[in-house]
Scaffold this motif. Structure first.
Motif, short mmCIF file in Angstrom:
data_model
loop_
_atom_site.label_atom_id
_atom_site.label_comp_id
_atom_site.label_asym_id
_atom_site.label_seq_id
_atom_site.Cartn_x
_atom_site.Cartn_y
_atom_site.Cartn_z
N PHE A 40 0.81 -1.22 0.00
CA PHE A 40 0.00 0.00 0.00
C PHE A 40 0.85 1.28 0.00
N HIS A 41 2.05 1.18 0.56
CA HIS A 41 2.91 2.36 0.67
C HIS A 41 4.32 2.03 0.16
N PRO A 42 4.45 1.75 -1.15
CA PRO A 42 5.76 1.37 -1.68
C PRO A 42 6.79 2.49 -1.47
N ARG A 43 8.01 2.06 -1.18
CA ARG A 43 9.14 2.98 -0.98
C ARG A 43 8.91 3.98 0.16
N THR A 44 8.03 3.63 1.10
CA THR A 44 7.77 4.49 2.25
C THR A 44 8.20 3.77 3.51
N LYS A 45 9.12 4.39 4.22
CA LYS A 45 9.59 3.83 5.48
C LYS A 45 8.45 3.89 6.51
N MET A 46 8.25 2.80 7.22
CA MET A 46 7.23 2.78 8.24
C MET A 46 7.82 3.22 9.57
N LYS A 47 7.14 4.13 10.25
CA LYS A 47 7.56 4.58 11.57
C LYS A 47 6.41 4.32 12.52
N TRP A 48 6.72 3.75 13.68
CA TRP A 48 5.70 3.46 14.69
C TRP A 48 5.32 4.75 15.41
N GLU A 49 4.74 5.67 14.68
CA GLU A 49 4.29 6.94 15.26
C GLU A 49 2.78 7.00 15.12
N TRP A 50 2.11 6.89 16.24
CA TRP A 50 0.65 6.82 16.23
C TRP A 50 0.00 8.20 16.20
N ASP A 51 0.64 9.21 16.71
CA ASP A 51 -0.02 10.51 16.79
C ASP A 51 0.82 11.63 16.18
N ALA A 52 1.52 11.35 15.13
CA ALA A 52 2.33 12.37 14.47
C ALA A 52 1.60 12.97 13.27
N GLY A 53 0.29 12.82 13.23
CA GLY A 53 -0.48 13.36 12.12
C GLY A 53 -0.56 12.44 10.92
N ASP A 54 0.19 11.36 10.94
CA ASP A 54 0.19 10.38 9.85
C ASP A 54 -0.56 9.15 10.34
N ASN A 55 -1.73 8.93 9.82
CA ASN A 55 -2.58 7.83 10.30
C ASN A 55 -2.32 6.51 9.61
N ARG A 56 -1.29 6.41 8.77
CA ARG A 56 -1.10 5.19 8.00
C ARG A 56 -0.85 3.96 8.86
N VAL A 57 -0.09 4.09 9.93
CA VAL A 57 0.17 2.93 10.80
C VAL A 57 -1.14 2.52 11.48
N PHE A 58 -1.88 3.47 11.99
CA PHE A 58 -3.16 3.19 12.63
C PHE A 58 -4.14 2.57 11.63
N ASP A 59 -4.18 3.12 10.42
CA ASP A 59 -5.07 2.57 9.38
C ASP A 59 -4.69 1.13 9.04
N MET A 60 -3.39 0.86 8.98
CA MET A 60 -2.92 -0.50 8.69
C MET A 60 -3.30 -1.44 9.84
N TRP A 61 -3.21 -0.96 11.06
CA TRP A 61 -3.60 -1.75 12.23
C TRP A 61 -5.08 -2.10 12.16
N LYS A 62 -5.92 -1.12 11.81
CA LYS A 62 -7.36 -1.37 11.68
C LYS A 62 -7.63 -2.36 10.55
N LEU A 63 -6.90 -2.22 9.43
CA LEU A 63 -7.06 -3.15 8.32
C LEU A 63 -6.68 -4.56 8.74
N MET A 64 -5.59 -4.69 9.49
CA MET A 64 -5.16 -6.01 9.97
C MET A 64 -6.27 -6.64 10.81
N LYS A 65 -6.87 -5.88 11.70
CA LYS A 65 -7.95 -6.40 12.55
C LYS A 65 -9.15 -6.82 11.71
N ALA A 66 -9.51 -6.02 10.72
CA ALA A 66 -10.64 -6.35 9.85
C ALA A 66 -10.34 -7.60 9.03
N LEU A 67 -9.13 -7.70 8.49
CA LEU A 67 -8.76 -8.87 7.69
C LEU A 67 -8.70 -10.14 8.53
#
Length: 151
Positions: A34-61
């Motif tokens: 979903f995020h090619p060439r994008t480094k993942m950072k475990w930052e939950w509240d830095a304004g970037d919701n991608r990690v949180f969105d991925m976590w929600k997707l994992m739970k739904a899947l």
């Protein structure tokens, strides 16, 4: 990120971790799909919701029946296409015997999951009478045992 898109990606790859391991390309992950060439950072509240969105997707899947969820690869959240999972399970059963030599706790959990699955962790702990801090280590060992055998 949509579940249908994630299911397509998992089915195409056969197996995908949810998150990359130390931001490496291999093994492949949903994050890198979903995020090619994008480094993942475990930052939950830095304004970037991608990690949180991925976590929600994992739970739904993990509740979806179109793909299979396990913590099989190094204890990491891993998704399999149903086709690959069935093939791997067949190989594992021939090699190890499916649920022979399971601990009593793993047998109890496996029995409940065979009766009714998927179950939340909370529901599973209640049904197996493994609630509370005292039972946490035994529950974790038992689920790790089951995950390692793809059960």
């Amino acid at each position: 990120m949509k579940i249908k898109s994630a299911v397509r990606k998992i089915n195409k790859s056969g197996i995908l971790l949810t998150f990359p391991m130390n931001n490496q390309k291999e093994p492949h992950s949903l994050w890198s799909e979903f995020h090619p060439r994008t480094k993942m950072k475990w930052e939950w509240d830095a304004g970037d919701n991608r990690v949180f969105d991925m976590w929600k997707l994992m739970k739904a899947l993990s509740d979806c029946r179109e793909v299979v969820y396990s913590k099989w690869y190094l204890g990491r959240a891993t998704f399999f296409s149903r086709e690959l999972f069935v093939a791997m399970l067949s190989v594992f059963q021939k090699k190890q015997g499916d649920q022979t030599n399971l601990s009593k706790q793993a047998e109890r959990i496996f029995s409940e999951l065979e009766s009714d699955s998927p179950l939340s962790t909370k529901e599973l702990k209640k049904l197996t009478k493994m609630q509370g801090k005292f039972y946490e280590p035994a529950y974790n060992r038992a689920t790790k045992e089951l995950f390692s055998r793809l059960l």
